[in-house]
Design an enzyme around this catalytic site. Structure first.
Site, PDB file in Angstrom:
ATOM      1  N   ASP A  73      19.829  54.361   1.182  1.00  0.00           N
ATOM      2  CA  ASP A  73      20.947  54.664   0.297  1.00  0.00           C
ATOM      3  C   ASP A  73      21.590  53.409  -0.272  1.00  0.00           C
ATOM      4  OD1 ASP A  73      21.659  54.185   3.024  1.00  0.00           O
ATOM      5  OD2 ASP A  73      23.706  54.764   2.552  1.00  0.00           O
ATOM      6  N   LYS A 130      26.843  60.852   3.486  1.00  0.00           N
ATOM      7  CA  LYS A 130      27.140  59.670   4.287  1.00  0.00           C
ATOM      8  C   LYS A 130      28.296  58.896   3.668  1.00  0.00           C
ATOM      9  CE  LYS A 130      25.970  55.013   4.997  1.00  0.00           C
ATOM     10  NZ  LYS A 130      25.234  53.866   4.459  1.00  0.00           N
ATOM     11  N   GLU A 141      30.579  57.468   9.617  1.00  0.00           N
ATOM     12  CA  GLU A 141      30.085  56.127   9.933  1.00  0.00           C
ATOM     13  C   GLU A 141      31.214  55.104  10.043  1.00  0.00           C
ATOM     14  OE1 GLU A 141      26.871  52.736   8.388  1.00  0.00           O
ATOM     15  OE2 GLU A 141      26.997  54.662   7.362  1.00  0.00           O
ATOM     16  N   GLU A 174      31.616  51.719  11.145  1.00  0.00           N
ATOM     17  CA  GLU A 174      30.843  50.567  11.608  1.00  0.00           C
ATOM     18  C   GLU A 174      31.763  49.441  12.065  1.00  0.00           C
ATOM     19  OE1 GLU A 174      27.479  47.303  10.169  1.00  0.00           O
ATOM     20  OE2 GLU A 174      28.024  48.939   8.825  1.00  0.00           O
ATOM     21  N   LYS A 179      27.555  58.261  13.017  1.00  0.00           N
ATOM     22  CA  LYS A 179      26.688  57.095  12.809  1.00  0.00           C
ATOM     23  C   LYS A 179      27.474  55.833  13.157  1.00  0.00           C
ATOM     24  CE  LYS A 179      23.722  54.637   9.552  1.00  0.00           C
ATOM     25  NZ  LYS A 179      23.020  54.629   8.248  1.00  0.00           N
ATOM     26  N   SER A 181      21.665  50.089  12.663  1.00  0.00           N
ATOM     27  CA  SER A 181      21.106  48.884  13.287  1.00  0.00           C
ATOM     28  C   SER A 181      21.995  47.668  13.055  1.00  0.00           C
ATOM     29  CB  SER A 181      19.695  48.625  12.762  1.00  0.00           C
ATOM     30  OG  SER A 181      19.675  48.561  11.345  1.00  0.00           O
ATOM     31  N   GLY A 182      22.682  47.621  11.924  1.00  0.00           N
ATOM     32  CA  GLY A 182      23.721  46.617  11.687  1.00  0.00           C
ATOM     33  C   GLY A 182      23.311  45.166  11.775  1.00  0.00           C
ATOM     34  N   GLY A 183      22.101  44.820  11.378  1.00  0.00           N
ATOM     35  CA  GLY A 183      21.697  43.423  11.390  1.00  0.00           C
ATOM     36  C   GLY A 183      20.901  43.015  12.610  1.00  0.00           C
ATOM     37  N   SER A 206      19.621  55.930  12.643  1.00  0.00           N
ATOM     38  CA  SER A 206      19.747  56.050  11.196  1.00  0.00           C
ATOM     39  C   SER A 206      19.674  54.624  10.665  1.00  0.00           C
ATOM     40  CB  SER A 206      21.066  56.722  10.793  1.00  0.00           C
ATOM     41  OG  SER A 206      21.186  56.774   9.379  1.00  0.00           O
ATOM     42  N   TYR A 218      27.437  45.056   1.204  1.00  0.00           N
ATOM     43  CA  TYR A 218      26.422  46.032   0.784  1.00  0.00           C
ATOM     44  C   TYR A 218      26.611  46.389  -0.685  1.00  0.00           C
ATOM     45  CZ  TYR A 218      25.382  46.703   5.732  1.00  0.00           C
ATOM     46  OH  TYR A 218      25.000  46.519   7.022  1.00  0.00           O
TER      47      TYR A 218
END
Length: 393
Positions: free
Chosen positions: A68, A180, A220, A222, A262, A304-306, A331, A393
């Site tokens: 996305d 999302k 989500e 994060e 997420k 996963s975030g990096g 995800s 992003y």
């Protein structure tokens, strides 16, 4: 903050429920028993469909492929292999991913950018139909990105609530069945109470609007990897953030059985001097899940975030070494795509190799969801971290 609000439910300010006061007017003969209290309408006619969709995505051995990325971020992916950021190149890359034979064995949902939701393959088949044929649920990114949050400690908030209901209705017509919305919290920036509340409230409003229009909301929140803090600090912040998120989800009458969470895994900051083992990350993450996430939520689909591809898989596998009340899965974006891009390099003759690379990573994470993954045989490329400080992003 949330606790004090809950405590006030017994105070005089709570006597108005469903537009009806529980306090009799002086001289009135109406008894309390005859008063009617309006019950909130939860997700209207879509409730059963939302629950079924969420369960379908949270099915054993499967997870979500996140493709996305906005056009600008997809451009970064293409630039890494020397391709121009054009619609034709974006379509070619996403077609490579979505037409991978056998992908549905490991992938239950795919998050798309708006451009991709309305695109077709070069043969004229809609991408949403390509996904359906593999029993993969099409999803859609609906937020409008992060912008500076006034009054905060250099933090951000996520925009996109304006017009969300009408956009969601159109996405549903196009074939999307889940949505999302990503917002972030930065530990080096505090995080401030304002930023946490803004993140939680925005996620809750988005979730309610999505369910009202037939889309299962992926929630989500994060917590960014940036920082040199220990894992204990991440755990502390995660507890606060998730607590706030679920408080406001309840306040907005969101159906918990029809959402997916997420979150980021509970890890030390990327610049912390000591790395945590998969077992330590699993223990910290599951601790927060058990303390803050209702078992009614069907799926926890980690980002996963990096992390490197291998790290993300190992950590997920560690969390699935014992039974959980939820489907604990993935995800992933970069942790599924990194090897694919390097195998493809933008050359048509490399499509088969790139699709095989995607299946390797998808199968590895499928096994991790089942708690059966082994890192034996992982190449060195999969072990390279993808953290970028201050990444946008």
């Amino acid at each position: 903050m949330a606790c004090s609000s809950f405590a006030k439910l017994n105070a005089s300010s709570s006597q108005w429920i469903g537009q009806q006061s529980f306090t009799q007017r002086p001289g009135s003969s109406t008894s309390l028993a005859t008063l009617r209290v309006a019950v909130p309408i939860r997700a209207k006619a879509y409730t059963d469909e939302l629950v079924l969709t969420a369960k379908t995505i949270a099915s054993p051995g499967r997870g979500i492929l996140a493709i996305d990325e906005s056009n600008a971020t997809c451009g970064k992916r293409l630039d890494s292999i020397g391709l121009d950021n054009t619609e034709v190149n974006r379509q070619a890359y996403r077609q490579l991913l979505l037409t991978t034979p056998g992908l549905g064995e490991y992938i239950s949902g795919a998050i798309l950018f708006e451009e991709t939701l309305y695109q077709s393959t070069t043969d004229g088949k809609k991408f949403v139909d390509v996904l359906r044929d593999q029993k993969i649920v099409p999803g859609i990114k609906v937020d409008k990105g992060l912008v500076p949050l006034p009054g905060s400690n250099n933090e951000s908030w996520c925009q996109g609530l304006d017009g969300l209901a009408s956009r969601s209705a159109e996405y549903y017509k196009q074939g999307a069945r889940f949505a999302k919305w990503r917002t972030v919290v930065s530990i080096p920036c505090g995080p401030s109470a304002l930023a946490v509340k803004e993140a939680a409230w925005g996620l809750a409003r988005y979730a309610a609007i999505s369910q009202d229009n037939g889309l299962v909301p992926i929630v989500e929140p994060e917590i960014l990897l940036d920082g040199d803090h220990p894992i204990e600090r991440t755990l502390e912040v995660a507890e606060k953030v998730w607590s706030e998120v679920f408080y406001y989800l309840a306040e907005n009458n969101v159906v918990f059985e029809g959402i997916l969470l997420k979150p980021s895994m509970v890890t030390p900051g990327a610049e912390h001097k000591e790395k945590a083992t998969p077992e330590a990350i699993a223990k910290a993450t599951l601790t927060v899940l058990k303390r803050r996430v209702p078992p009614a939520v069907p799926g926890i689909m980690f980002l996963s975030g990096g992390q490197s591809e291998a790290e993300a898989t190992l950590n997920l596998n560690a969390m699935n070494q014992s039974p959980n009340p939820w489907h604990v899965s993935f995800s992933y974006a970069r942790a599924l795509q990194n090897s694919v891009l390097k195998a493809w390099q933008g050359h048509p003759e490399n499509v088969d190799a790139a699709q095989k690379a995607l299946l390797v990573r998808a199968k590895a994470n499928s096994l991790a969801q089942l708690g059966k993954y082994s890192a034996a045989g992982e190449d060195e490329e999969a072990k390279k971290g993808m953290f970028v400080k201050g990444y946008t992003y």
